[in-house]
Enzyme design. Structure first.
Site, PDB file in Angstrom:
ATOM      1  N   MET A  94      -4.979  28.410 -56.314  1.00 43.34           N
ATOM      2  CA  MET A  94      -3.909  29.307 -55.860  1.00 43.34           C
ATOM      3  C   MET A  94      -4.507  30.674 -55.539  1.00 43.34           C
ATOM      4  SD  MET A  94      -1.214  27.408 -55.898  1.00 43.34           S
ATOM      5  CE  MET A  94      -0.198  28.745 -55.253  1.00 43.34           C
TER       6      MET A  94
ATOM      7  N   SER B 262       2.987  24.538 -45.143  1.00 39.19           N
ATOM      8  CA  SER B 262       3.956  24.446 -46.242  1.00 39.19           C
ATOM      9  C   SER B 262       5.357  24.574 -45.668  1.00 39.19           C
ATOM     10  CB  SER B 262       3.721  25.554 -47.264  1.00 39.19           C
ATOM     11  OG  SER B 262       4.879  25.677 -48.076  1.00 39.19           O
TER      12      SER B 262
ATOM     13  N   HIS C 147       2.607  19.964 -46.576  1.00 41.16           N
ATOM     14  CA  HIS C 147       2.604  20.459 -47.959  1.00 41.16           C
ATOM     15  C   HIS C 147       4.040  20.764 -48.399  1.00 41.16           C
ATOM     16  CE1 HIS C 147       0.589  22.505 -51.383  1.00 41.16           C
ATOM     17  NE2 HIS C 147       1.544  23.420 -51.285  1.00 41.16           N
TER      18      HIS C 147
ATOM     19  N   HIS D 260       3.250  19.538 -54.133  1.00 39.29           N
ATOM     20  CA  HIS D 260       2.754  20.545 -55.084  1.00 39.29           C
ATOM     21  C   HIS D 260       3.865  20.834 -56.089  1.00 39.29           C
ATOM     22  CE1 HIS D 260       1.304  25.044 -55.531  1.00 39.29           C
ATOM     23  NE2 HIS D 260       1.135  24.339 -56.641  1.00 39.29           N
TER      24      HIS D 260
ATOM     25  N   MET E  37       5.405  22.701 -58.959  1.00 37.59           N
ATOM     26  CA  MET E  37       5.385  23.940 -59.755  1.00 37.59           C
ATOM     27  C   MET E  37       6.550  23.841 -60.728  1.00 37.59           C
ATOM     28  SD  MET E  37       4.458  26.455 -56.590  1.00 37.59           S
ATOM     29  CE  MET E  37       4.962  25.210 -55.406  1.00 37.59           C
TER      30      MET E  37
ATOM     31  N   ASP F  78      -4.228  27.541 -51.512  1.00 37.91           N
ATOM     32  CA  ASP F  78      -2.793  27.720 -51.293  1.00 37.91           C
ATOM     33  C   ASP F  78      -2.404  29.174 -51.515  1.00 37.91           C
ATOM     34  OD1 ASP F  78      -0.100  27.389 -50.971  1.00 37.91           O
ATOM     35  OD2 ASP F  78       0.160  25.979 -52.635  1.00 37.91           O
TER      36      ASP F  78
ATOM     37  N   ASP G  71       6.441  22.137 -51.409  1.00 38.05           N
ATOM     38  CA  ASP G  71       6.436  22.967 -52.613  1.00 38.05           C
ATOM     39  C   ASP G  71       7.684  22.735 -53.452  1.00 38.05           C
ATOM     40  OD1 ASP G  71       3.994  24.540 -52.492  1.00 38.05           O
ATOM     41  OD2 ASP G  71       4.833  25.427 -50.670  1.00 38.05           O
TER      42      ASP G  71
ATOM     43  N   MET H  89       9.689  23.648 -56.772  1.00 39.04           N
ATOM     44  CA  MET H  89       9.781  24.749 -57.746  1.00 39.04           C
ATOM     45  C   MET H  89      11.023  24.588 -58.611  1.00 39.04           C
ATOM     46  SD  MET H  89       8.783  28.002 -55.382  1.00 39.04           S
ATOM     47  CE  MET H  89       7.403  27.933 -54.247  1.00 39.04           C
TER      48      MET H  89
HETATM   49  C1  DX5 Z   1       3.412  29.363 -53.168  1.00 36.98           C
HETATM   50  C2  DX5 Z   1       3.358  28.008 -52.509  1.00 36.98           C
HETATM   51  C3  DX5 Z   1       2.657  28.031 -51.216  1.00 36.98           C
HETATM   52  C4  DX5 Z   1       3.301  28.904 -50.198  1.00 36.98           C
HETATM   53  C5  DX5 Z   1       2.247  29.415 -49.271  1.00 36.98           C
HETATM   54  O1  DX5 Z   1       3.989  29.262 -54.405  1.00 36.98           O
HETATM   55  O2  DX5 Z   1       2.731  27.075 -53.357  1.00 36.98           O
HETATM   56  O3  DX5 Z   1       2.439  26.710 -50.722  1.00 36.98           O
HETATM   57  O4  DX5 Z   1       4.291  28.267 -49.458  1.00 36.98           O
HETATM   58  O5  DX5 Z   1       2.847  30.318 -48.411  1.00 36.98           O
HETATM   59  P1  DX5 Z   1       1.985  31.364 -47.580  1.00 36.98           P
HETATM   60  O6  DX5 Z   1       1.024  30.559 -46.749  1.00 36.98           O
HETATM   61  O7  DX5 Z   1       3.024  32.071 -46.767  1.00 36.98           O
HETATM   62  O8  DX5 Z   1       1.291  32.231 -48.566  1.00 36.98           O
HETATM   63 ZN    ZN Z   2       2.040  25.096 -52.492  1.00 34.09          ZN
END
Ligand code: DX5
Ligand code: ZN
Length: 230
Positions: free
Chosen positions: A141, A12, A37, A70, A72, A177, A39, A41
């Site tokens: 998750m 990620s 990956h 991903h 969110m 994840d 993320d 947000m």
């Molecule tokens: C959390 C993200 C993950 C995150 C994982 O909201 O969706 O992808 O980056 O990070 P680690 O591997 O550090 O838990």
């Molecule tokens: Zn993620």
């Protein structure tokens, strides 16, 4: 993208240097990752903000493997087309992001991209059953989404087992994840997961100047998962 259940490591970039995504992506790919990956947000669905489709489009030319986006964000439907145009290979939306997950997954499929559904730690495996025909990936998750570096939630392992049974021989990836390390990777691999997202687990200790550390981290997670895969 061809389907198989071999272990895939998806770093990620939430844990990468945000001022240097191009070189960071080159480093993790040179060091053997399978997917990248990304993320996204929105400060609303999750209590953190990252970036949108323009950033995804800017980093796309640097990705030679698979761009795994991903989302969110809520609402999600108005932005699906933009992330598809930005070059995502997999677009994953949260079941909890709105009342119409079936419509959301149809919209992702309509773009020609692979569709993913993500479920938070409080959502049961059974909730994805009615939409399984519309997904290429289920993301479990194992932390509450929003931040990297959180602790793996062990109660999610049973959910992975249930999903694996439910999916049976359908060509659907199970992605995990949150909190993946060489210690937790075997637990989810044994339960049936094949795509392992890791942020801090891959990036900690390394940098673009010290990419070997990324390689060692990726190899350690992969070896632990492969040894346990059922
Ligand atoms: C959390 C993200 C993950 C995150 C994982 O909201 O969706 O992808 O980056 O990070 P680690 O591997 O550090 O838990
Ligand atoms: Zn993620």
């Amino acid at each position: 993208m061809t389907f198989d259940r071999s272990i895939k490591i998806a770093p990620s970039i939430l844990s990468a240097d945000f001022a240097n995504f191009g070189q960071e992506i080159r480093a993790i790919e040179d060091q053997g990752c399978d997917w990248v990956h990304v993320d996204v947000m929105d400060g609303h669905f999750v209590p953190n903000l990252t970036f949108g489709p323009a950033m995804c489009k800017a980093i796309r030319p640097h990705i030679r493997t698979v761009m795994d986006v991903h989302l969110m964000i809520a609402p999600v439907d108005p932005y699906i087309e933009a992330f598809a145009e930005a070059g995502a290979d997999v677009i994953t939306a949260h079941l909890e992001a709105g009342p119409h997950i079936h419509r959301t997954l149809q919209a992702i499929r309509a773009t020609g991209k692979k569709s993913g559904i993500a479920i938070n730690p409080g959502t049961p495996a059974e909730a994805v059953a009615p939409v399984l025909d519309l997904v290429d990936l289920v993301c479990v998750m194992t932390v509450n989404p929003g931040f990297g570096g959180q602790k793996f939630i062990h109660s999610q392992i049973d959910k992975v087992l249930s999903l694996r049974k439910m999916i049976d021989d359908r060509p659907i990836h199970i992605e995990i994840d949150g909190g993946i390390t060489p210690e937790t990777a075997p637990l989810v691999a044994a339960a049936g997961a094949d795509v392992l997202v890791a942020g801090s687990g891959v990036f900690s200790g390394g940098s673009v100047a010290k990419p070997d550390v990324y390689g060692q981290n990726i190899a350690a997670i992969r070896a632990a998962a492969e040894a346990a895969q059922s």
